[in-house]
Design a protein around this motif. Structure first.
Motif, PDB file in Angstrom:
ATOM      1  N   GLU A   1       0.810  -1.215  -0.037  1.00  0.00           N
ATOM      2  CA  GLU A   1       0.036  -0.023  -0.016  1.00  0.00           C
ATOM      3  C   GLU A   1       0.766   1.238   0.086  1.00  0.00           C
ATOM      4  N   ASN A   2       0.272   2.315  -0.265  1.00  0.00           N
ATOM      5  CA  ASN A   2       0.597   3.825  -0.453  1.00  0.00           C
ATOM      6  C   ASN A   2       1.823   3.728  -1.622  1.00  0.00           C
ATOM      7  N   ASN A   3       1.642   2.748  -2.405  1.00  0.00           N
ATOM      8  CA  ASN A   3       2.428   2.986  -3.903  1.00  0.00           C
ATOM      9  C   ASN A   3       2.310   4.114  -4.452  1.00  0.00           C
TER      10      ASN A   3
ATOM     11  N   SER B   1      -2.784   5.500  -5.621  1.00  0.00           N
ATOM     12  CA  SER B   1      -2.134   4.613  -4.431  1.00  0.00           C
ATOM     13  C   SER B   1      -3.284   3.961  -3.748  1.00  0.00           C
TER      14      SER B   1
ATOM     15  N   ASP C   1      -4.636   1.665  -0.584  1.00  0.00           N
ATOM     16  CA  ASP C   1      -4.837   1.813   0.827  1.00  0.00           C
ATOM     17  C   ASP C   1      -5.292   0.414   1.418  1.00  0.00           C
TER      18      ASP C   1
ATOM     19  N   ASP D   1       0.016  -4.921   3.251  1.00  0.00           N
ATOM     20  CA  ASP D   1      -0.165  -3.613   4.565  1.00  0.00           C
ATOM     21  C   ASP D   1       1.326  -3.268   4.777  1.00  0.00           C
ATOM     22  N   ARG D   2       1.198  -2.066   5.055  1.00  0.00           N
ATOM     23  CA  ARG D   2       2.400  -1.188   5.631  1.00  0.00           C
ATOM     24  C   ARG D   2       2.148  -0.683   6.817  1.00  0.00           C
TER      25      ARG D   2
ATOM     26  N   ASP E   1       1.436   2.059   8.425  1.00  0.00           N
ATOM     27  CA  ASP E   1       1.131   3.568   8.064  1.00  0.00           C
ATOM     28  C   ASP E   1       0.036   4.072   9.088  1.00  0.00           C
ATOM     29  N   ASN E   2      -0.187   3.187  10.020  1.00  0.00           N
ATOM     30  CA  ASN E   2      -1.378   3.874  11.251  1.00  0.00           C
ATOM     31  C   ASN E   2      -0.671   3.548  12.627  1.00  0.00           C
TER      32      ASN E   2
ATOM     33  N   ASP F   1      -3.849  -1.185  11.204  1.00  0.00           N
ATOM     34  CA  ASP F   1      -2.993  -2.060  10.186  1.00  0.00           C
ATOM     35  C   ASP F   1      -3.255  -3.646  10.267  1.00  0.00           C
TER      36      ASP F   1
END
Length: 829
Positions: free
Chosen positions: A464-466, A517, A519, A552-553, A555-556, A605
């Motif tokens: 994610e967030n690519n 991107s 999510d 998943d990354r 990012d939370n 996440d």
């Protein structure tokens, strides 16, 4: 030779005589000479005679008399035990005595005690061990046929080394009608043979004679020797040459190399000598024939001198003549037949080739026409053809040596874009000859294949967030066709709901790119259908599914649900009883492990990024509390003592396990008190001094700036508006239908849900004011549930055991708080 032997015997006798005379001086005179006779060629060890007995010696005297022999050559030996005389070497009379009529060996026998010498002579008798032998094995004679009968011709003599009757006695001639042999003796006694002509010779009837001449001796059995007698009869030139045949026939293969013999002509002449010498040559013959053949003048052998060609000339006629030494000539004809050999390979000519051929051409389509020819004749010129190579082609014979190459089955350009076969033509000669011609047939493409994806389903994993436009996956389809039929383009052809907005595909390369991107928390996976279409007419296509999994990354950051972060954000908003952070009451009698509160947090996440751990990072008494690493439960690490401060502030950090890890903090206020009454003063002091030092400094600055009045007014108005929007406090809902006075509330106004698994509520009646604010009118009471059911404890009442208030009535003593007794209390001041 006999004289020399006699002289040698005299010298030997002289040498023996001297010692004999000397011995006579010392001993008595020798007795008479002893003589023995033996045949020649006796074997070694053969007995000659009893020498000791003949000398008058007994066997007992032999050891003392020491009988021994004295001779130049040890032909004989005497036995020391028996006194017998034995042969010690081979005796050959012819070698020892030559041609002498008699042959003897003389020697002395010596004895001692007293010394005496005896003369011994051994005569060697001849045996017939040698056959007569001619000096030459062949006798050559030339006698003219006009020689008169009675003519004599000396032949020489044979030799025989034996003597006496064993020597040569006569000659014999093989029986014939012309010659006889006679024995002649020379003055010295030798015998030689003469050939006598008995009858006239005729060379035409008997050109030569071969007779055997035999020499005989007189031994028993007789021995003989032979010689070959060759008699040639000469003649005059009175006859012409004559060929054996008037016409000769010969067959010659056309592949015969130059120098090969064709045949041998022969002419005979009855004459002899030079008159009978015949030479050969060609008569009147065409020059073309003379170039091909040559005849040997002496032997009459006709030889090939140039190569033949059956296809050019199939036969030749030669005129051969024979000429003798007197000039007489004879003629004959020689017919030479040229035999065909398989020396010409078939010739294959491609007259027409149709290439390329569409791959959808029906079976039996003619693709090539060829013609076959062989210059040989007969079976050598009969030709059959075949195709060599793996190809769906076959050969069909046509008229006049023509063949058609046709398709035997359906063509497929994708399996074989071209077919290479070899046309093999063979004749029926022996050995068979063949020729080969390559045939290349190209197959043109037809759009008969749809694109085929390398995989029926593709899976792509994208974090994610690519970035928008990042490559997700590359799909690839192959089309076995060629040119435009094999040129593949890619398109999106549907998929899961809304998936088309996430990705796009490049038409030429098949690369799938992200449109936005991703999510993970909003969309974890989706699928799209990609269509591959070729450029043929009509076009063909196929579809593959692309499943995109969003990874998943971290990012939370963790979000704390309890204690709520907003509860403490308004702490110190004003001195008029602003909302403060929640707190927990812990009795001072609590032991180690007492559950104080539970920090509740969540992380949006997944996986390790959502694994949370809790850690206590700040505390008024660090040794008093501890927090569970994974549960978030705040417990006492030891028993509470009287020395511990009544108010405790704990700060816990919540971290996830992502890379890098994210975290959040939670602040918890704890009051150490045995009961709520003990906790109220602490709560009052806390409410009064809840402003943080930074806020006090800010107020001070505002006061110094003469704006404090305006600020306090604004804060009061804001607090008032918030209280109106928030509605009645939760404590009123806890008390159900009870009514409280609106005159100065004496308890904290903000308390709500806790963090423990079960709900603990504190209900306080209106009393003396602890803050400047006042309660607004409460909402209508809950009609169905009494307060004790809501609280799960004892009903609310006065402190005095003698007085109690009913539901919905205010307490009699406004100073005494009414408390519901739970297992433990939670305050929100």
């Amino acid at each position: 030779m006999a004289g020399r032997q006699r002289q040698s015997r005299r010298r030997a006798g002289g040498r023996v005589l001297l010692p004999a005379l000397l011995l006579c001086l010392c001993c008595r005179a020798a007795p008479e000479r002893l003589r023995y006779a033996i045949p020649e060629e006796l074997g070694r060890g053969s007995l000659v005679g009893p020498l000791a007995r003949d000398l008058g010696l007994s066997p007992a005297e032999l050891p003392a008399r020491k009988l021994r022999l004295s001779a130049e050559k040890p032909y004989f030996t005497v036995s020391g035990e028996s006194g017998n005389l034995y042969v010690s070497e081979r005796l050959d009379r012819e070698e020892m005595c030559g041609e002498s009529a008699s042959c003897a060996v003389s020697f002395e026998a010596l004895v001692q005690n007293p010394l005496n010498v005896f003369h011994v002579e051994v005569a060697i008798q001849d045996v017939n061990d040698n056959a007569p032998r001619f000096l030459q094995d062949n006798f050559q004679l030339e006698i003219n046929e006009l020689t008169s009968p009675g003519a004599r011709f000396a032949l020489g003599m044979a030799e025989d080394t034996d003597v006496g009757s064993n020597s040569l006695q006569g000659y014999e001639l093989e029986a014939n009608g012309y010659f006889a042999v006679e024995v002649k003796e020379s003055p010295d006694g030798s015998k030689f043979a003469e050939l006598v002509l008995r009858r006239a010779l005729d060379r035409e009837s008997e050109q030569s004679l071969r007779l055997v001449l035999t020499a005989l001796d007189g031994g028993e059995p007789p021995r003989s020797g032979t010689a070959q007698l060759c008699i040639n009869v000469t003649d005059a030139n009175d006859n012409p040459p004559v060929f054996a045949q008037d016409r000769y026939r010969a067959s010659l293969r056309e592949d015969a190399p130059p120098g090969s013999m064709v045949l041998n002509v022969s002419a005979s002449d009855a004459d002899a000598g030079t008159n009978a010498r015949v030479t050969y040559g060609f008569g009147k013959t065409p020059s073309k024939v003379l170039q091909k053949f040559v005849v040997d003048a002496e032997s009459g052998t006709i030889t090939l001198q140039e190569a033949l060609d059956f296809e050019d000339t199939r036969g030749y006629t030669l005129l051969v003549e024979a000429r003798d030494g007197g000039g007489l000539v004879a003629h004959c004809k020689v017919e030479v037949e040229v035999l065909d050999v398989n020396d010409n390979a078939p010739e294959v000519t491609l007259t027409s080739v149709s290439s390329p051929v569409p791959e959808d051409a029906p079976s039996g389509t003619v693709v090539a026409v060829l013609k076959v020819r062989d210059r040989d004749s007969g079976e050598n010129g009969q030709v059959w053809c075949e195709l060599s190579g793996e190809a769906p082609l076959s050969l069909v014979a046509s008229s006049g040596g023509s063949y058609k190459v046709v398709t035997a089955s359906a063509l497929d350009r994708e399996q074989a874009p071209e077919h290479r076969v070899t046309v093999v033509a063979r004749d029926r000669g022996s050995p068979s000859l063949s020729s080969r011609t390559a045939l290349v047939l190209e197959v043109s493409d037809v759009n008969d294949n749809a694109p085929v994806f390398e995989e029926a389903s593709y899976s792509a994993y994208v974090a994610e967030n690519n970035a928008a436009g990042a490559a997700v996956v590359r799909v690839r389809a192959r089309d076995a066709d060629a040119g435009a039929n094999g040129r593949v383009s890619y398109w999106l052809a549907g998929g899961s709901a809304g998936a088309a907005a996430y990705v796009s595909v490049e038409a030429r390369s098949g690369a799938v790119y992200a449109q936005r991107s991703f999510d993970y928390e909003q969309c974890r996976e989706f699928a799209v259908a990609v269509r591959a279409q070729d450029g043929g007419a009509p076009s063909r296509s196929s579809t593959a599914t692309v499943r995109v999994f969003v990874l998943d990354r971290n990012d939370n950051a963790p979000r704390v649900l309890w204690p709520a972060a907003g509860a403490g954000a308004g702490a110190g908003a004003g001195a008029a009883g602003a909302v403060a952070a929640p707190f927990e009451v812990v009795p001072r009698s609590a032991e180690a492990g007492y559950l104080v509160a539970k920090v509740v947090a969540v992380d949006a996440d997944a996986g390790r990024n959502a694994w949370l751990s809790y850690e206590l990072v700040q505390a008024s008494e660090p040794a008093l509390f501890r927090v569970g690493l994974h549960s978030g439960e705040v417990r006492t690490a030891r028993a509470v003592s009287e020395r511990d401060a009544a108010k405790q502030r704990l700060v816990a950090v919540v971290k996830d396990h992502g890379q890098p890890a994210l975290s959040a903090t939670a602040t918890l206020h704890v009051v150490l008190a045995e009961s709520l009454q003990e906790a109220l003063p602490e709560l009052s002091e806390r409410a009064a001094g809840a402003d943080s030092p930074a806020e006090l400094q800010f107020y001070l600055v505002l006061a110094l700036a003469l704006l404090s009045a305006l600020f306090l007014l604004s804060v009061a108005l804001a607090v008032l508006a918030r209280v109106r929007r928030a509605g009645p406090p939760a404590v009123l809902r806890c008390l159900g239908a009870q009514r409280f006075s609106v005159a100065g509330a004496a308890f904290p106004a903000d308390f709500c849900e806790g963090t423990l698994p079960s709900s603990y509520n504190l209900c306080v009646a209106p009393g003396r004011a602890v803050a400047e604010g006042a309660w607004l009118p409460p909402p209508p009471p809950l009609p169905s549930l009494p307060a004790e059911e809501l609280l799960g404890g004892e009903p609310c009442g006065k402190r005095s055991p003698s007085s109690s208030a009913g539901a919905g009535e205010p307490p009699a003593d406004p100073d005494a708080p009414q408390v519901c007794k739970p297992a433990r209390s939670r305050w929100s001041p």
